[in-house]
Design a protein around this motif. Structure first.
Motif, PDB file in Angstrom:
ATOM      1  N   MET A  14       0.986  -1.253   0.197  1.00  0.00           N
ATOM      2  CA  MET A  14      -0.017   0.216  -0.113  1.00  0.00           C
ATOM      3  C   MET A  14       0.973   1.164  -0.030  1.00  0.00           C
ATOM      4  N   ILE A  15       0.379   2.493  -0.447  1.00  0.00           N
ATOM      5  CA  ILE A  15       0.997   3.707  -0.458  1.00  0.00           C
ATOM      6  C   ILE A  15       1.517   4.133   1.198  1.00  0.00           C
ATOM      7  N   PRO A  16       2.806   4.361   1.238  1.00  0.00           N
ATOM      8  CA  PRO A  16       3.068   4.416   2.642  1.00  0.00           C
ATOM      9  C   PRO A  16       2.835   5.892   3.260  1.00  0.00           C
ATOM     10  N   ASP A  17       2.741   6.739   2.260  1.00  0.00           N
ATOM     11  CA  ASP A  17       2.637   8.243   2.851  1.00  0.00           C
ATOM     12  C   ASP A  17       1.439   8.522   3.665  1.00  0.00           C
ATOM     13  N   PRO A  18       1.384   8.984   4.948  1.00  0.00           N
ATOM     14  CA  PRO A  18       0.377   9.130   5.721  1.00  0.00           C
ATOM     15  C   PRO A  18      -0.460  10.419   5.051  1.00  0.00           C
ATOM     16  N   TRP A  19       0.185  11.453   4.294  1.00  0.00           N
ATOM     17  CA  TRP A  19      -0.507  12.471   3.850  1.00  0.00           C
ATOM     18  C   TRP A  19      -1.551  12.205   2.766  1.00  0.00           C
ATOM     19  N   PHE A  20      -1.281  11.122   2.174  1.00  0.00           N
ATOM     20  CA  PHE A  20      -2.148  10.235   1.126  1.00  0.00           C
ATOM     21  C   PHE A  20      -3.504  10.187   1.721  1.00  0.00           C
ATOM     22  N   VAL A  63      -1.264  14.358  -3.896  1.00  0.00           N
ATOM     23  CA  VAL A  63      -0.292  13.683  -3.312  1.00  0.00           C
ATOM     24  C   VAL A  63      -0.113  12.557  -4.266  1.00  0.00           C
ATOM     25  N   LEU A  64      -0.678  12.392  -5.481  1.00  0.00           N
ATOM     26  CA  LEU A  64      -0.211  11.342  -6.559  1.00  0.00           C
ATOM     27  C   LEU A  64      -0.573  11.797  -7.965  1.00  0.00           C
ATOM     28  N   PRO A  65       0.574  11.211  -8.757  1.00  0.00           N
ATOM     29  CA  PRO A  65       0.269  11.520 -10.107  1.00  0.00           C
ATOM     30  C   PRO A  65      -1.096  11.273 -10.392  1.00  0.00           C
ATOM     31  N   PRO A  66      -1.764  11.940 -11.378  1.00  0.00           N
ATOM     32  CA  PRO A  66      -3.181  11.973 -11.930  1.00  0.00           C
ATOM     33  C   PRO A  66      -3.550  10.408 -12.342  1.00  0.00           C
ATOM     34  N   LEU A  67      -2.681   9.760 -13.116  1.00  0.00           N
ATOM     35  CA  LEU A  67      -3.099   8.268 -13.607  1.00  0.00           C
ATOM     36  C   LEU A  67      -3.023   7.348 -12.574  1.00  0.00           C
ATOM     37  N   GLN A  68      -2.115   7.614 -11.600  1.00  0.00           N
ATOM     38  CA  GLN A  68      -1.964   6.656 -10.426  1.00  0.00           C
ATOM     39  C   GLN A  68      -3.187   6.964  -9.639  1.00  0.00           C
ATOM     40  N   ALA A  69      -3.616   8.233  -9.486  1.00  0.00           N
ATOM     41  CA  ALA A  69      -4.771   8.456  -8.667  1.00  0.00           C
ATOM     42  C   ALA A  69      -6.057   7.740  -9.275  1.00  0.00           C
ATOM     43  N   ALA A  70      -6.220   7.954 -10.362  1.00  0.00           N
ATOM     44  CA  ALA A  70      -7.178   7.461 -11.250  1.00  0.00           C
ATOM     45  C   ALA A  70      -7.439   5.876 -10.941  1.00  0.00           C
ATOM     46  N   ALA A  71      -6.230   5.303 -11.183  1.00  0.00           N
ATOM     47  CA  ALA A  71      -5.967   3.931 -11.110  1.00  0.00           C
ATOM     48  C   ALA A  71      -6.375   3.433  -9.648  1.00  0.00           C
ATOM     49  N   VAL A  72      -6.101   3.900  -8.500  1.00  0.00           N
ATOM     50  CA  VAL A  72      -6.328   3.700  -7.228  1.00  0.00           C
ATOM     51  C   VAL A  72      -7.883   3.672  -7.031  1.00  0.00           C
ATOM     52  N   MET A  73      -8.532   5.039  -7.473  1.00  0.00           N
ATOM     53  CA  MET A  73      -9.897   5.130  -7.264  1.00  0.00           C
ATOM     54  C   MET A  73     -10.765   4.176  -8.112  1.00  0.00           C
ATOM     55  N   GLY A 124      -1.127  -1.401 -17.210  1.00  0.00           N
ATOM     56  CA  GLY A 124      -0.346  -1.745 -16.176  1.00  0.00           C
ATOM     57  C   GLY A 124      -0.583  -0.907 -14.932  1.00  0.00           C
ATOM     58  N   GLN A 125      -1.687  -0.337 -14.743  1.00  0.00           N
ATOM     59  CA  GLN A 125      -1.859   0.510 -13.546  1.00  0.00           C
ATOM     60  C   GLN A 125      -2.346  -0.012 -12.351  1.00  0.00           C
ATOM     61  N   PHE A 126      -2.671  -1.109 -12.398  1.00  0.00           N
ATOM     62  CA  PHE A 126      -2.995  -2.061 -11.276  1.00  0.00           C
ATOM     63  C   PHE A 126      -1.843  -2.940 -10.719  1.00  0.00           C
ATOM     64  N   SER A 127      -1.169  -2.029  -9.967  1.00  0.00           N
ATOM     65  CA  SER A 127       0.125  -2.741  -9.381  1.00  0.00           C
ATOM     66  C   SER A 127      -0.314  -3.065  -7.924  1.00  0.00           C
ATOM     67  N   ALA A 128       0.543  -3.832  -7.373  1.00  0.00           N
ATOM     68  CA  ALA A 128       0.286  -4.331  -6.086  1.00  0.00           C
ATOM     69  C   ALA A 128       0.202  -3.046  -4.930  1.00  0.00           C
ATOM     70  N   GLU A 129       1.073  -2.153  -4.985  1.00  0.00           N
ATOM     71  CA  GLU A 129       0.733  -1.092  -4.109  1.00  0.00           C
ATOM     72  C   GLU A 129      -0.753  -0.135  -4.434  1.00  0.00           C
ATOM     73  N   ASN A 130      -0.883  -0.177  -5.808  1.00  0.00           N
ATOM     74  CA  ASN A 130      -2.175   0.729  -6.176  1.00  0.00           C
ATOM     75  C   ASN A 130      -3.409  -0.133  -5.632  1.00  0.00           C
ATOM     76  N   LEU A 131      -3.413  -1.352  -6.033  1.00  0.00           N
ATOM     77  CA  LEU A 131      -4.321  -2.503  -5.474  1.00  0.00           C
ATOM     78  C   LEU A 131      -4.708  -2.482  -4.282  1.00  0.00           C
ATOM     79  N   GLY A 132      -3.468  -2.518  -3.344  1.00  0.00           N
ATOM     80  CA  GLY A 132      -3.470  -2.600  -1.898  1.00  0.00           C
ATOM     81  C   GLY A 132      -3.963  -1.599  -1.092  1.00  0.00           C
ATOM     82  N   THR A 133      -3.719  -0.254  -1.834  1.00  0.00           N
ATOM     83  CA  THR A 133      -4.121   1.195  -1.640  1.00  0.00           C
ATOM     84  C   THR A 133      -5.699   1.018  -1.718  1.00  0.00           C
ATOM     85  N   SER A 134      -6.210   0.484  -2.807  1.00  0.00           N
ATOM     86  CA  SER A 134      -7.679   0.522  -3.004  1.00  0.00           C
ATOM     87  C   SER A 134      -8.416  -0.258  -1.906  1.00  0.00           C
ATOM     88  N   VAL A 135      -7.866  -1.337  -1.683  1.00  0.00           N
ATOM     89  CA  VAL A 135      -8.462  -2.152  -0.683  1.00  0.00           C
ATOM     90  C   VAL A 135      -8.484  -1.293   0.772  1.00  0.00           C
TER      91      VAL A 135
END
Length: 257
Positions: free
Chosen positions: A7-13, A46-56, A196-207
Motif C-alpha cells: 500500500m502507499i506508505p505516505d500518511p498525507w495520502f 499527493v499522487l500523479p493523476p493517472l495513479q490517482a485514477a487507477a487507485v480510485m 499496467g496501472q493495477f500494481s500491488a501498491e495501487n491495488l493494496g491502497t484501493s483495498v
C-alpha cells in the motif's frame, strides 16, 4: 493474484484520500453517480493523476456494487437500454482514438456544457413538463458520457444533460444512472489493466480505502430516501456545476495547490 500485499506508505495520502472517498461515496449513493471528479483532484495533490485514477477505479467499482444493491430492481426500462448502448460505444471510441485526442480541449468542451446546463435549468426558459424519451438524444449524450469518462474521467455532465430534463422520480433516476456508471466503470477496468496501472501498491491502497467508500455510499443512500424530488434535482445540478468548474480549471491549466 498479487504476490504480496502493499500500500502507499505516505500518511498525507490517507489524510486526503479518506475524506475524498467519503464525499464521492456520499454523492454516488445519494445524488448521482459519476462523481469521481470530486475525489481525483484532491488525491492528485499527493499522487500523479493517472495513479490517482487507477487507485480510485476499483474503489468506484465497489461503490457501484453497493449502489446497485441499494437501488436493486429500480431502473427506467425505456432509458436504460439506450444509454447503455451509447455509453459502451463511447468507451470504445475513446479507447480507439485516445492517443490522438487533445485532453485539454475535451475538458474545456465538457466543462462548458456542465456549467451552462445547470445555469439554464435555474435561469433559462423551460417547460415544467418532463422531456420525452428520445433515442437519438439518449444515444448521443450517453456516447459522449462514455467517451469523456474514458478520456478524462468526466462522464457525469453529458449524461445529466439528457437525464435531468426527463424529470424521473429521484429513485428511478438513481437506479438507472447507477447501472449505467457501473457498466462504464467495469468496462474501463480492461484498458487500465492493459496499461499496467493495477500494481500491488495501487491495488493494496484501493483495498484500504474500500471500507471508507462503503460508509459513504450507505450514508448517501440513507439521505437520498429522506429528500424530496425538488431538493434532489437541485443537488444534482449543483454537483454538475461544480464538476464543470473543475473541468474548466483543468482545461485552462489552473492548479489550486
Amino acid at each position: 493474484m498479487l504476490s504480496h500485499f502493499a500500500m502507499i506508505p505516505d500518511p498525507w495520502f490517507y489524510a486526503v484520500a479518506f475524506p475524498a472517498v467519503i464525499i464521492v461515496g456520499f454523492s454516488k449513493g445519494g445524488f448521482g453517480p459519476g462523481s469521481s471528479l470530486i475525489a481525483l483532484p484532491l488525491i492528485s495533490l499527493v499522487l500523479p493523476p493517472l495513479q490517482a485514477a487507477a487507485v480510485m477505479l476499483p474503489v468506484l467499482c465497489l461503490m457501484d456494487l453497493a449502489s446497485l444493491w441499494g437501488f436493486r430492481g429500480i431502473w427506467d426500462r425505456r432509458v436504460l437500454p439506450t444509454i447503455l448502448a451509447g455509453g459502451v460505444a463511447g468507451v470504445g471510441i475513446g479507447a480507439a482514438i485516445a492517443r490522438w485526442v487533445d485532453n485539454e480541449a475535451i475538458l474545456l468542451i465538457v466543462g462548458t456544457v456542465a456549467v451552462l446546463f445547470p445555469l439554464h435549468r435555474w435561469f433559462g426558459r423551460r417547460s415544467d413538463q418532463p422531456a420525452p424519451h428520445s433515442l437519438p438524444k439518449g444515444l448521443f449524450w450517453s456516447a459522449c458520457s462514455g467517451f469523456t469518462s474514458f478520456i478524462a474521467h468526466a462522464g457525469n455532465p453529458p449524461l445529466m444533460v439528457y437525464m435531468v430534463p426527463l424529470k424521473l422520480d429521484k429513485t428511478l433516476f438513481m437506479g438507472t444512472a447507477v447501472i449505467f456508471f457501473a457498466a462504464i466503470n467495469y468496462v474501463k477496468l480492461i484498458p487500465y489493466w492493459w496499461l499496467g496501472q493495477f500494481s500491488a501498491e495501487n491495488l493494496g491502497t484501493s483495498v484500504v480505502l474500500m471500507p471508507v467508500a462503503l460508509v459513504g455510499v450507505t450514508t448517501g443512500i440513507w439521505l437520498h430516501r429522506k429528500l424530496n424530488d425538488r431538493i434532489f434535482y437541485q443537488m444534482v445540478n449543483i454537483i454538475t456545476l461544480l464538476c464543470g468548474l473543475k473541468l474548466l480549471a483543468d482545461g485552462f491549466g489552473l492548479k489550486f495547490t
